[in-house]
Scaffold this active site. Structure first.
Site, short mmCIF file in Angstrom:
data_model
loop_
_atom_site.label_atom_id
_atom_site.label_comp_id
_atom_site.label_asym_id
_atom_site.label_seq_id
_atom_site.Cartn_x
_atom_site.Cartn_y
_atom_site.Cartn_z
N LYS A 82 -5.37 6.64 -26.94
CA LYS A 82 -6.24 7.79 -26.70
C LYS A 82 -7.69 7.33 -26.51
O LYS A 82 -8.06 6.27 -27.01
CB LYS A 82 -6.19 8.73 -27.92
CG LYS A 82 -4.93 9.54 -28.04
CD LYS A 82 -5.00 10.45 -29.26
CE LYS A 82 -3.74 11.27 -29.43
NZ LYS A 82 -3.49 12.21 -28.33
N ARG A 124 7.48 14.47 -30.10
CA ARG A 124 8.83 14.88 -29.70
C ARG A 124 9.85 13.77 -30.01
O ARG A 124 11.01 14.05 -30.24
CB ARG A 124 8.84 15.26 -28.21
CG ARG A 124 8.41 14.16 -27.28
CD ARG A 124 8.00 14.69 -25.91
NE ARG A 124 6.61 15.15 -25.89
CZ ARG A 124 6.01 15.66 -24.81
NH1 ARG A 124 6.68 15.79 -23.67
NH2 ARG A 124 4.76 16.07 -24.87
N1 BES Z 1 -0.87 14.95 -31.36
C1 BES Z 1 -1.00 15.04 -29.97
C2 BES Z 1 -1.30 16.45 -29.48
C3 BES Z 1 -2.69 16.95 -29.73
C4 BES Z 1 -3.75 16.51 -28.94
C5 BES Z 1 -2.93 17.88 -30.70
C6 BES Z 1 -5.02 17.01 -29.15
C7 BES Z 1 -4.20 18.40 -30.89
C8 BES Z 1 -5.24 17.95 -30.12
C9 BES Z 1 0.29 14.59 -29.28
O1 BES Z 1 0.97 13.58 -29.92
C10 BES Z 1 -0.10 14.07 -27.94
O2 BES Z 1 -0.78 13.10 -27.89
N2 BES Z 1 0.34 14.73 -26.88
C11 BES Z 1 0.01 14.36 -25.57
C12 BES Z 1 1.23 14.53 -24.72
C13 BES Z 1 1.08 13.97 -23.35
C14 BES Z 1 1.02 12.47 -23.41
C15 BES Z 1 2.25 14.41 -22.50
C16 BES Z 1 -1.13 15.26 -25.09
O3 BES Z 1 -1.12 16.44 -25.41
O4 BES Z 1 -2.04 14.74 -24.45
MN MN Z 2 0.26 11.66 -29.32
#
Ligand code: BES
Ligand code: MN
Ligand code: ZN
Length: 520
Positions: A280, A354
């Protein structure tokens, strides 16, 4: 904090402070009228002078009001009487509590519970007064060496009801509110802890601690070796990038009949989500310590459930892992065989939620669940779609959808349904495996739910995406919300009423019906 329920005349209360409402523009509420009479127009003359308009959340603290026995009277603006709904009510209570706490009244008698709130009865007003009060006074200072101590903190509140006939219902509401509040507090505390303290093993220890407090509550912890051996491969594919060993926490609450199938709650417990190899960006990455809010909400709900001793069987499952990049971490393109036997191509290691959930959603089949609800901070896309107000709700069973939507409305912890149509499934097509773990830019929350849906075909299931609702990001207010503990526990409370419809405290009695018809 201590809460009591009483009915009685305001002028007779010998207390540090009486709290009463003033409507906009400068109009006395019923209780305010009574106090105005005994004080020979003291309140109305103050309003006439223009000290308080009655706008929502305004406050004015009066001392030594003639004709009364209390040290102070706190006037609280309630806005226009006709517009007083759920949100306004909670705001009024929150302002009152904050002012009491900061102005030295250690106890108070609060008449705001007698205000008319559109479509709500006394039990609801008591519940939300207590839950709002507890939420207002919550602070997380465990990790500060200098704590901001309030010199004369608020310790005890008496909530007023108009008639003694309402006492039984109001007291039941008070018990529920206090149990929900402690569940919310537990969820907030766990989620606010940083990931160097709140690790997967820490969560497991906390679960064990909770079980020691309640006889009907037991827990089992599956460790790394067991998870590996039992084939939780997608879960392990996330965990293996970190030095922190994963855990699967299994909570069992037995309050129902022996042969009754359980309600199962599954909570995402990623104690820190760096994204893994699909790292990230640095900005706000600290907030990814909150990626275990689903897990925290399951633990919080179990605390409430056990405190209320609800006559239900409930199982809680928490996959707890840390998602980090390392020489051992999964890489984009890796293909994993999940516990269900279906293969998954990991195209993005940041879609890890997931991956840990799908194995657990397969594992739950062994409980022959009546329903399964998973709770997860699953997608940033859900924050974009619904913001911080509503959880995203997905389900393969309409009655369950309705139950959860309703529980959200009653508890003020609302969810909003998004579609789980087959049409979206093709976005998960993979060239090399049964499915990919990401579905592209469009409808990210829906494709995440579609992924989970491939593992939940054998039972009634709902998924709550709490990415937008589980914590607040605003600098001063940054912190966990404890949501969706109020929604989940309301759902459980309602399910328990179905099971024991004769419980005298749960049924509205005639007096309450009188009350409702008077409001019309
Ligand atoms: N934990 C995150 C989702 C999230 C992001 C929650 C920001 C709250 C604030 C999750 O694990 C994630 O990183 N999801 C990705 C999925 C994508 C790679 C398809 C996302 O939402 O960017
Ligand atoms: Mn994630
Ligand atoms: Zn995550």
């Amino acid at each position: 904090m201590e809460f009591n329920i009483k009915s009685g005349h305001p002028e007779k209360q010998r207390t540090a402070c009486i709290v009463i409402g003033i409507y906009e523009p400068r109009r006395l509420s019923e209780t305010a009228k009574q106090l105005d009479e005994v004080s020979i127009g003291h309140l109305s003359s103050i309003l006439r002078r223009g000290d308080l308009e009655g706008k929502i959340g305004q406050t004015l603290l009066l001392h030594n009001v003639p004709g009364t026995l209390s040290d102070r009277i706190l006037l609280v603006g309630c806005g226009r009487e006709r517009e007083l709904g759920d949100t306004q009510y909670r705001k009024i209570i929150a302002e009152a509590i904050r002012t009491l706490h900061e102005t030295g009244s250690m106890e108070a008698v609060c008449y705001l519970t007698e205000l008319n709130v559109k479509g709500r009865d006394t039990a609801w007003k008591i519940r939300h007064a207590i839950e709002t009060a507890q939420a207002t006074l919550y602070s997380f200072d465990q990790l500060k060496t200098k704590k901001e101590a309030t010199r004369r903190p608020l310790r005890k509140i008496v909530l007023s009801i108009t008639s003694r006939r309402e006492l039984t219902l109001a007291e039941q509401a008070s018990r529920e509110a206090q149990a929900v509040s402690s569940g919310v507090r537990l969820a907030k505390d766990l989620a606010n802890l940083p990931s160097n303290i709140c690790t997967p093993s820490y969560l497991a220890e906390q679960a064990k601690g909770l079980c020691q407090l309640h006889e009907k509550l037991t827990c089992k912890i599956l460790t790394e070796v067991q998870l590996e051996k039992q084939g939780f491969n997608t879960l392990m594919s996330v965990a293996k990038g970190s030095e922190e060993p994963p855990r699967l926490i299994i909570l069992e609450y037995r309050g129902g009949k022996k042969n009754e199938n359980p309600i199962v709650l599954v909570g995402k417990g990623v104690t820190f989500d760096s994204g893994g190899i699909s790292l990230k960006p640095a900005m706000d990455m600290d907030e990814m310590k909150f990626d275990m809010c689903g897990a925290a909400s399951v633990l919080g709900s179990f605390s409430t459930l056990a405190e209320l001793q609800l006559p239900l069987n409930v199982v809680g499952l928490i996959p707890a892992v840390e998602n980090l990049p390392s020489g051992k971490a999964s890489k984009p393109g890796d293909v994993i065989t999940s516990l269900s036997g279906q293969t998954v191509e990991i195209l993005n290691t940041d879609a890890e939620g997931r991956l840990i959930l799908c194995d657990v959603l397969t594992y739950v089949e062994r409980y022959k669940p009546e329903v399964v609800i998973d709770i997860a901070t699953l997608t940033g896309a859900c924050v974009i779609a619904l913001g911080k107000h509503a959880h995203g709700l997905f389900s393969n069973h309409n009655p369950l959808t309705n139950d959860l939507l309703n529980a959200g409305k009653v508890s003020g912890d609302r969810a909003w349904e998004l579609p789980l149509w087959e049409d979206y499934q093709e976005q998960l097509d993979s060239r090399f495996a049964d499915m990919a773990n990401v579905g592209g830019k469009e409808a990210g929350s829906i494709t995440a739910a579609c992924f989970l849906a491939r593992f939940t075909k054998k039972y009634h299931w709902a998924h709550l995406d709490i990415a937008g609702t589980a914590w607040l990001t605003a600098k001063k207010k940054k912190g966990a919300t404890g949501r969706p503990v109020p929604l989940l526990t309301q759902y459980l409370i309602e399910r328990s009423h179905e099971k024991s419809p004769v419980s005298p405290t749960a049924m509205p009695d005639d007096s309450n019906l009188d009350e409702l018809s008077e409001l019309d």
